[in-house]
Write a protein that holds these residues in place. Structure first.
Motif, PDB file in Angstrom:
ATOM      1  N   TRP A 167      24.985  49.335  23.384  1.00  0.00           N
ATOM      2  CA  TRP A 167      23.524  49.294  23.381  1.00  0.00           C
ATOM      3  C   TRP A 167      22.999  48.285  22.358  1.00  0.00           C
ATOM      4  CZ3 TRP A 167      20.139  50.253  26.814  1.00  0.00           C
ATOM      5  CH2 TRP A 167      18.792  50.223  26.465  1.00  0.00           C
ATOM      6  N   LYS A 168      23.633  48.228  21.207  1.00  0.00           N
ATOM      7  CA  LYS A 168      23.202  47.282  20.175  1.00  0.00           C
ATOM      8  C   LYS A 168      23.337  45.842  20.681  1.00  0.00           C
ATOM      9  CE  LYS A 168      23.509  46.266  15.298  1.00  0.00           C
ATOM     10  NZ  LYS A 168      22.176  46.552  14.845  1.00  0.00           N
ATOM     11  N   ARG A 169      24.405  45.572  21.419  1.00  0.00           N
ATOM     12  CA  ARG A 169      24.596  44.222  21.959  1.00  0.00           C
ATOM     13  C   ARG A 169      23.618  43.916  23.091  1.00  0.00           C
ATOM     14  NH1 ARG A 169      31.071  43.009  21.972  1.00  0.00           N
ATOM     15  NH2 ARG A 169      31.305  43.186  19.722  1.00  0.00           N
ATOM     16  N   ILE A 170      23.339  44.901  23.914  1.00  0.00           N
ATOM     17  CA  ILE A 170      22.441  44.685  25.055  1.00  0.00           C
ATOM     18  C   ILE A 170      20.993  44.559  24.602  1.00  0.00           C
ATOM     19  CG2 ILE A 170      21.424  45.801  27.086  1.00  0.00           C
ATOM     20  CD1 ILE A 170      24.161  46.990  27.657  1.00  0.00           C
ATOM     21  N   ALA A 213      14.175  59.948  26.289  1.00  0.00           N
ATOM     22  CA  ALA A 213      13.303  60.189  27.433  1.00  0.00           C
ATOM     23  C   ALA A 213      11.886  60.565  27.020  1.00  0.00           C
ATOM     24  CB  ALA A 213      13.891  61.285  28.309  1.00  0.00           C
ATOM     25  N   MET A 214      11.712  61.139  25.853  1.00  0.00           N
ATOM     26  CA  MET A 214      10.398  61.604  25.429  1.00  0.00           C
ATOM     27  C   MET A 214       9.701  60.637  24.470  1.00  0.00           C
ATOM     28  SD  MET A 214      10.191  64.228  27.234  1.00  0.00           S
ATOM     29  CE  MET A 214       8.732  65.041  26.631  1.00  0.00           C
ATOM     30  N   GLN A 215      10.244  59.462  24.288  1.00  0.00           N
ATOM     31  CA  GLN A 215       9.620  58.466  23.411  1.00  0.00           C
ATOM     32  C   GLN A 215       8.669  57.600  24.228  1.00  0.00           C
ATOM     33  OE1 GLN A 215      13.455  57.052  21.818  1.00  0.00           O
ATOM     34  NE2 GLN A 215      12.546  57.403  19.794  1.00  0.00           N
ATOM     35  N   SER A 216       7.386  57.748  23.977  1.00  0.00           N
ATOM     36  CA  SER A 216       6.368  57.094  24.796  1.00  0.00           C
ATOM     37  C   SER A 216       6.292  55.583  24.596  1.00  0.00           C
ATOM     38  CB  SER A 216       5.004  57.711  24.512  1.00  0.00           C
ATOM     39  OG  SER A 216       4.641  57.510  23.154  1.00  0.00           O
ATOM     40  N   GLU A 217       6.846  55.060  23.521  1.00  0.00           N
ATOM     41  CA  GLU A 217       6.735  53.623  23.274  1.00  0.00           C
ATOM     42  C   GLU A 217       7.663  52.781  24.146  1.00  0.00           C
ATOM     43  OE1 GLU A 217       9.428  55.243  19.931  1.00  0.00           O
ATOM     44  OE2 GLU A 217       7.641  55.912  20.983  1.00  0.00           O
ATOM     45  N   TYR A 218       8.567  53.413  24.894  1.00  0.00           N
ATOM     46  CA  TYR A 218       9.488  52.681  25.760  1.00  0.00           C
ATOM     47  C   TYR A 218       9.068  52.810  27.219  1.00  0.00           C
ATOM     48  CZ  TYR A 218      12.583  52.516  21.742  1.00  0.00           C
ATOM     49  OH  TYR A 218      13.116  52.283  20.503  1.00  0.00           O
ATOM     50  N   ARG A 219       9.308  51.746  27.975  1.00  0.00           N
ATOM     51  CA  ARG A 219       9.061  51.792  29.421  1.00  0.00           C
ATOM     52  C   ARG A 219      10.085  52.700  30.077  1.00  0.00           C
ATOM     53  NH1 ARG A 219       9.432  45.597  30.716  1.00  0.00           N
ATOM     54  NH2 ARG A 219      11.514  46.337  30.301  1.00  0.00           N
ATOM     55  N   THR A 220       9.709  53.278  31.187  1.00  0.00           N
ATOM     56  CA  THR A 220      10.605  54.163  31.924  1.00  0.00           C
ATOM     57  C   THR A 220      11.877  53.440  32.332  1.00  0.00           C
ATOM     58  OG1 THR A 220       8.748  55.471  32.727  1.00  0.00           O
ATOM     59  CG2 THR A 220      10.805  55.650  33.961  1.00  0.00           C
ATOM     60  N   SER A 221      11.754  52.208  32.767  1.00  0.00           N
ATOM     61  CA  SER A 221      12.942  51.450  33.189  1.00  0.00           C
ATOM     62  C   SER A 221      13.925  51.267  32.037  1.00  0.00           C
ATOM     63  CB  SER A 221      12.538  50.092  33.761  1.00  0.00           C
ATOM     64  OG  SER A 221      11.851  49.322  32.792  1.00  0.00           O
ATOM     65  N   HIS A 222      13.412  51.101  30.825  1.00  0.00           N
ATOM     66  CA  HIS A 222      14.246  50.940  29.636  1.00  0.00           C
ATOM     67  C   HIS A 222      15.014  52.240  29.352  1.00  0.00           C
ATOM     68  CE1 HIS A 222      14.873  48.170  26.230  1.00  0.00           C
ATOM     69  NE2 HIS A 222      15.019  49.247  25.495  1.00  0.00           N
ATOM     70  N   VAL A 223      14.321  53.353  29.441  1.00  0.00           N
ATOM     71  CA  VAL A 223      14.935  54.665  29.200  1.00  0.00           C
ATOM     72  C   VAL A 223      15.995  54.958  30.260  1.00  0.00           C
ATOM     73  CG1 VAL A 223      14.486  57.156  29.158  1.00  0.00           C
ATOM     74  CG2 VAL A 223      12.907  55.590  28.018  1.00  0.00           C
ATOM     75  N   LEU A 225      17.658  52.802  32.150  1.00  0.00           N
ATOM     76  CA  LEU A 225      18.787  51.899  31.982  1.00  0.00           C
ATOM     77  C   LEU A 225      19.725  52.400  30.884  1.00  0.00           C
ATOM     78  CD1 LEU A 225      20.276  49.241  32.563  1.00  0.00           C
ATOM     79  CD2 LEU A 225      18.787  48.155  30.864  1.00  0.00           C
ATOM     80  N   ALA A 226      19.153  52.813  29.773  1.00  0.00           N
ATOM     81  CA  ALA A 226      19.976  53.350  28.675  1.00  0.00           C
ATOM     82  C   ALA A 226      20.754  54.578  29.130  1.00  0.00           C
ATOM     83  CB  ALA A 226      19.095  53.684  27.475  1.00  0.00           C
ATOM     84  N   ALA A 227      20.095  55.463  29.864  1.00  0.00           N
ATOM     85  CA  ALA A 227      20.763  56.683  30.335  1.00  0.00           C
ATOM     86  C   ALA A 227      21.888  56.355  31.319  1.00  0.00           C
ATOM     87  CB  ALA A 227      19.749  57.613  30.977  1.00  0.00           C
ATOM     88  N   ALA A 228      21.647  55.393  32.202  1.00  0.00           N
ATOM     89  CA  ALA A 228      22.673  55.012  33.175  1.00  0.00           C
ATOM     90  C   ALA A 228      23.900  54.406  32.492  1.00  0.00           C
ATOM     91  CB  ALA A 228      22.090  54.024  34.182  1.00  0.00           C
ATOM     92  N   ILE A 229      23.662  53.549  31.526  1.00  0.00           N
ATOM     93  CA  ILE A 229      24.776  52.937  30.792  1.00  0.00           C
ATOM     94  C   ILE A 229      25.544  53.996  30.018  1.00  0.00           C
ATOM     95  CG2 ILE A 229      25.364  51.345  28.911  1.00  0.00           C
ATOM     96  CD1 ILE A 229      22.951  49.635  29.878  1.00  0.00           C
ATOM     97  N   GLN A 230      24.813  54.893  29.365  1.00  0.00           N
ATOM     98  CA  GLN A 230      25.463  55.951  28.594  1.00  0.00           C
ATOM     99  C   GLN A 230      26.285  56.858  29.504  1.00  0.00           C
ATOM    100  OE1 GLN A 230      22.785  58.577  26.484  1.00  0.00           O
ATOM    101  NE2 GLN A 230      24.309  58.922  24.905  1.00  0.00           N
ATOM    102  N   GLY A 231      25.745  57.207  30.657  1.00  0.00           N
ATOM    103  CA  GLY A 231      26.473  58.057  31.601  1.00  0.00           C
ATOM    104  C   GLY A 231      27.726  57.389  32.139  1.00  0.00           C
ATOM    105  N   ALA A 232      27.634  56.112  32.454  1.00  0.00           N
ATOM    106  CA  ALA A 232      28.789  55.381  32.970  1.00  0.00           C
ATOM    107  C   ALA A 232      29.891  55.288  31.913  1.00  0.00           C
ATOM    108  CB  ALA A 232      28.365  53.990  33.425  1.00  0.00           C
ATOM    109  N   ILE A 233      29.502  54.984  30.695  1.00  0.00           N
ATOM    110  CA  ILE A 233      30.490  54.902  29.613  1.00  0.00           C
ATOM    111  C   ILE A 233      31.158  56.253  29.410  1.00  0.00           C
ATOM    112  CG2 ILE A 233      30.767  54.605  27.110  1.00  0.00           C
ATOM    113  CD1 ILE A 233      28.657  52.349  27.325  1.00  0.00           C
ATOM    114  N   PHE A 234      30.362  57.333  29.391  1.00  0.00           N
ATOM    115  CA  PHE A 234      30.951  58.656  29.206  1.00  0.00           C
ATOM    116  C   PHE A 234      31.921  58.989  30.330  1.00  0.00           C
ATOM    117  CE2 PHE A 234      31.126  63.210  29.946  1.00  0.00           C
ATOM    118  CZ  PHE A 234      31.643  63.623  28.738  1.00  0.00           C
ATOM    119  N   ALA A 235      31.555  58.698  31.575  1.00  0.00           N
ATOM    120  CA  ALA A 235      32.421  59.029  32.706  1.00  0.00           C
ATOM    121  C   ALA A 235      33.764  58.303  32.626  1.00  0.00           C
ATOM    122  CB  ALA A 235      31.713  58.693  34.017  1.00  0.00           C
ATOM    123  N   VAL A 236      33.726  57.034  32.267  1.00  0.00           N
ATOM    124  CA  VAL A 236      34.965  56.260  32.177  1.00  0.00           C
ATOM    125  C   VAL A 236      35.828  56.755  31.019  1.00  0.00           C
ATOM    126  CG1 VAL A 236      35.900  53.949  31.673  1.00  0.00           C
ATOM    127  CG2 VAL A 236      34.038  54.220  33.319  1.00  0.00           C
TER     128      VAL A 236
END
Length: 90
Positions: free
Chosen positions: A32-35, A44-54, A56-67
Motif C-alpha cells: 500500500w505504501k508503494r501504491i 471504510a468509515m473514513q469520509s475523506e477518502y473516495r469510495t473507489s479508493h477504499v 481498491l485498498a480492500a481488494a488488494i488487502q483481500g487478495a494478499i491475505f488469500a495468497v
C-alpha cells in the motif's frame, strides 16, 4: 487420515492462520505504501477518502491475505505430512 492425526493438525492449522494474518498485514502495508504513498490504508468509515479508493485498498488487502493464507496452509500441510506421513486434508 485418522481422527488422531486430524486432532494433532488442529493446533498447526490455528498457528498457520495467525501467522498468515500477521504476514499478510505486513506485506499489505508495504504494498500500500508503494501504491498510494501513504502509511495507512483508508478505512471504510473514513469520509475523506473516495469510495473507489477504499474498495481498491480492500481488494488488494483481500487478495494478499488469500495468497499468503493459501501458501502458509500449503507449507504447513507439507511439513505435517513429512512429520506424520499423513496429509491433513485427506
Amino acid at each position: 487420515m485418522s481422527a488422531g492425526a486430524k486432532l494433532a493438525y488442529r493446533p498447526v492449522g490455528i498457528a498457520a492462520g495467525i501467522a498468515a494474518g500477521a504476514i499478510s498485514g505486513r506485506v499489505f502495508k508495504v504494498v500500500w505504501k508503494r501504491i498510494a504513498d501513504e502509511d495507512d490504508a483508508p478505512g471504510a468509515m473514513q469520509s475523506e477518502y473516495r469510495t473507489s479508493h477504499v474498495l481498491l485498498a480492500a481488494a488488494i488487502q483481500g487478495a494478499i491475505f488469500a495468497v499468503v493464507k493459501a501458501g502458509v496452509d500449503r507449507f504447513g500441510a507439507q511439513a505435517f505430512t513429512k512429520l506424520t506421513g499423513s496429509w491433513p486434508g485427506d
